[in-house]
Design a protein around this motif. Structure first.
Motif, PDB file in Angstrom:
ATOM      1  N   GLY A 221      -5.479 -33.151   9.551  1.00  0.00           N
ATOM      2  CA  GLY A 221      -4.345 -33.864   8.957  1.00  0.00           C
ATOM      3  C   GLY A 221      -3.241 -32.910   8.521  1.00  0.00           C
ATOM      4  O   GLY A 221      -2.047 -33.162   8.757  1.00  0.00           O
ATOM      5  N   ASN A 222      -3.599 -31.821   7.890  1.00  0.00           N
ATOM      6  CA  ASN A 222      -2.622 -30.819   7.466  1.00  0.00           C
ATOM      7  C   ASN A 222      -1.938 -30.190   8.669  1.00  0.00           C
ATOM      8  O   ASN A 222      -0.712 -30.015   8.684  1.00  0.00           O
TER       9      ASN A 222
ATOM     10  N   LYS B   2       0.852 -22.359  10.788  1.00  0.00           N
ATOM     11  CA  LYS B   2       1.148 -23.735  10.348  1.00  0.00           C
ATOM     12  C   LYS B   2      -0.012 -24.696  10.613  1.00  0.00           C
ATOM     13  O   LYS B   2      -0.102 -25.747   9.994  1.00  0.00           O
ATOM     14  N   HIS B   3      -0.858 -24.359  11.564  1.00  0.00           N
ATOM     15  CA  HIS B   3      -2.034 -25.230  11.752  1.00  0.00           C
ATOM     16  C   HIS B   3      -3.347 -24.464  11.614  1.00  0.00           C
ATOM     17  O   HIS B   3      -4.377 -24.870  12.137  1.00  0.00           O
TER      18      HIS B   3
ATOM     19  N   ARG C 262       1.257 -27.929   8.050  1.00  0.00           N
ATOM     20  CA  ARG C 262       0.932 -27.220   6.804  1.00  0.00           C
ATOM     21  C   ARG C 262      -0.361 -26.423   6.972  1.00  0.00           C
ATOM     22  O   ARG C 262      -1.349 -26.950   7.481  1.00  0.00           O
TER      23      ARG C 262
ATOM     24  N   GLN D 124       0.763 -32.123  10.150  1.00  0.00           N
ATOM     25  CA  GLN D 124       2.003 -32.073   9.355  1.00  0.00           C
ATOM     26  C   GLN D 124       2.617 -30.682   9.315  1.00  0.00           C
ATOM     27  O   GLN D 124       3.590 -30.445   8.585  1.00  0.00           O
TER      28      GLN D 124
END
Ligand SMILES: [Zn+2]
Ligand SMILES: [Zn+2]
Length: 335
Positions: free
Chosen positions: A158-159, A225-226, A164, A162
């Motif tokens: 999920g992060n 970022k992932h 994050r 997005q």
């Protein structure tokens, strides 16, 4: 005669003249596992289970270390000693002592559910059993590991969707490797903090399969970022985290079962994961030993002693130790 007694230096075997996980420097120390509250520097001679040698050397340096394969016994001053898997971290052992027709087992820290990173807990029959009670209250019940890892993977996925970074705080020895072994490496890069990677290396050298991990410098900013980052609790609020910009964070600990603990940690998520037995695990392990005498060391010893005496009809008592300072330290107490 008691095969193990409490002395100011630690748990002592008078017949064999050695200590188990002593907290003050002694001549001969039998070490159950590499966590800092059990394995300390300063002893003249160390004896530990062979699979734990790498962990102890990584943490204690050039100690005088003798190792024993699980299940192999040695005779020392007439005391037969053997080490048996405790299922806690790599190389963790229960110490079985046999002398004068009695068998005593000091279990160190243990976990009864098997995992991919160490030998599974082995019940050992004995007359007297020395047990931890880190999570010795009926509220502590762990969910199956498959469900736990699915939760962590979902959070990470999920992060990543997005953009994050996911930062997961967990203890560097044992917890980090167990989580790594359960994660889905297809979701993104796995990044290990500098305090975690040396222990990953020890586990890999010992033959434990862990997915590849990289240092933060080895991943480009877009990849970060992932990414999922494994960091020790001490990295929380440190400048090291700034490089991730807007990141999501979580803490992995048995204490996350307590709502207040998660709030005090001030993280986005808490994952309930522990390398210690939960309440049913403690009771199962104690029953499986067949021991009529039980000594309860660190953690919630009072409630467990009461339960063992009143419900199980055992001769149980608290044994004062200095264990319990490193892995799964109660949040808000000393962490
Ligand atoms: Zn431990
Ligand atoms: Zn401990």
């Amino acid at each position: 005669m008691a095969l193990i007694v409490a002395r100011p230096q630690g748990l002592y075997c008078p017949a064999g003249d050695f200590y188990i996980d002593p907290w003050r420097p002694v001549e001969r120390a039998v070490i159950t596992h590499g966590h800092g509250d059990h394995a300390r520097v300063g002893h003249a001679h160390y004896l530990a289970a062979a699979p734990g040698a790498g962990v102890l050397r990584a943490r204690l340096g050039g100690i005088s270390l003798e190792t024993l394969p699980y299940g192999t016994s040695i005779l020392h001053h007439g005391v037969r000693l053997s080490l048996h898997p405790a299922g806690h971290v790599l190389g963790s052992a229960q110490v079985r002592l046999e002398h004068g027709g009695e068998v005593w087992v000091a279990s160190g820290d243990y976990k009864v559910e098997a995992d991919a990173t160490c030998a599974p807990f082995e019940p050992v029959r004995c007359n007297a059993f020395i047990t931890e009670s880190t999570f010795g209250l009926p509220i502590y019940r762990w969910q199956p590991q498959a469900a736990l890892f699915a939760q962590i993977n979902d959070w990470w996925r999920g992060n990543a969707a997005q953009g994050r970074t996911s930062v997961l705080f967990c203890y560097a020895l044992g917890k980090a490797q167990r989580i790594l072994a359960g994660l889905d490496p297809a979701i993104g890069p796995l990044v290990a903090h500098g305090a975690v990677e040396p222990l990953n290396a020890v586990y890999r050298t010992a033959g434990v399969a862990l997915p590849p991990t990289r240092s933060v410098a080895e991943v480009d900013p877009a990849g970060l970022k992932h990414a999922l980052v494994l960091a020790p609790p001490s990295a929380q609020n440190s400048p090291w985290l700034r490089r991730f910009g807007d990141y999501a964070d979580a803490f992995a600990s048995g204490w996350m079962q307590l709502r207040g603990a998660r709030r005090r940690r001030a993280v986005d998520r808490g994952f309930v994961v522990s390398d210690h037995a939960d309440w049913p695990g403690l009771l199962t392990a104690i029953a499986a030993t067949g021991a009529e005498r039980v000594f309860v060391t660190h953690g919630q010893s009072g409630p467990l002693v009461r339960w063992l005496c009143e419900t199980e009809g055992l001769a149980a008592q608290t044994l004062q130790t200095e264990y319990g300072d490193e892995d799964d330290t109660p949040i808000g107490v000393a962490a």
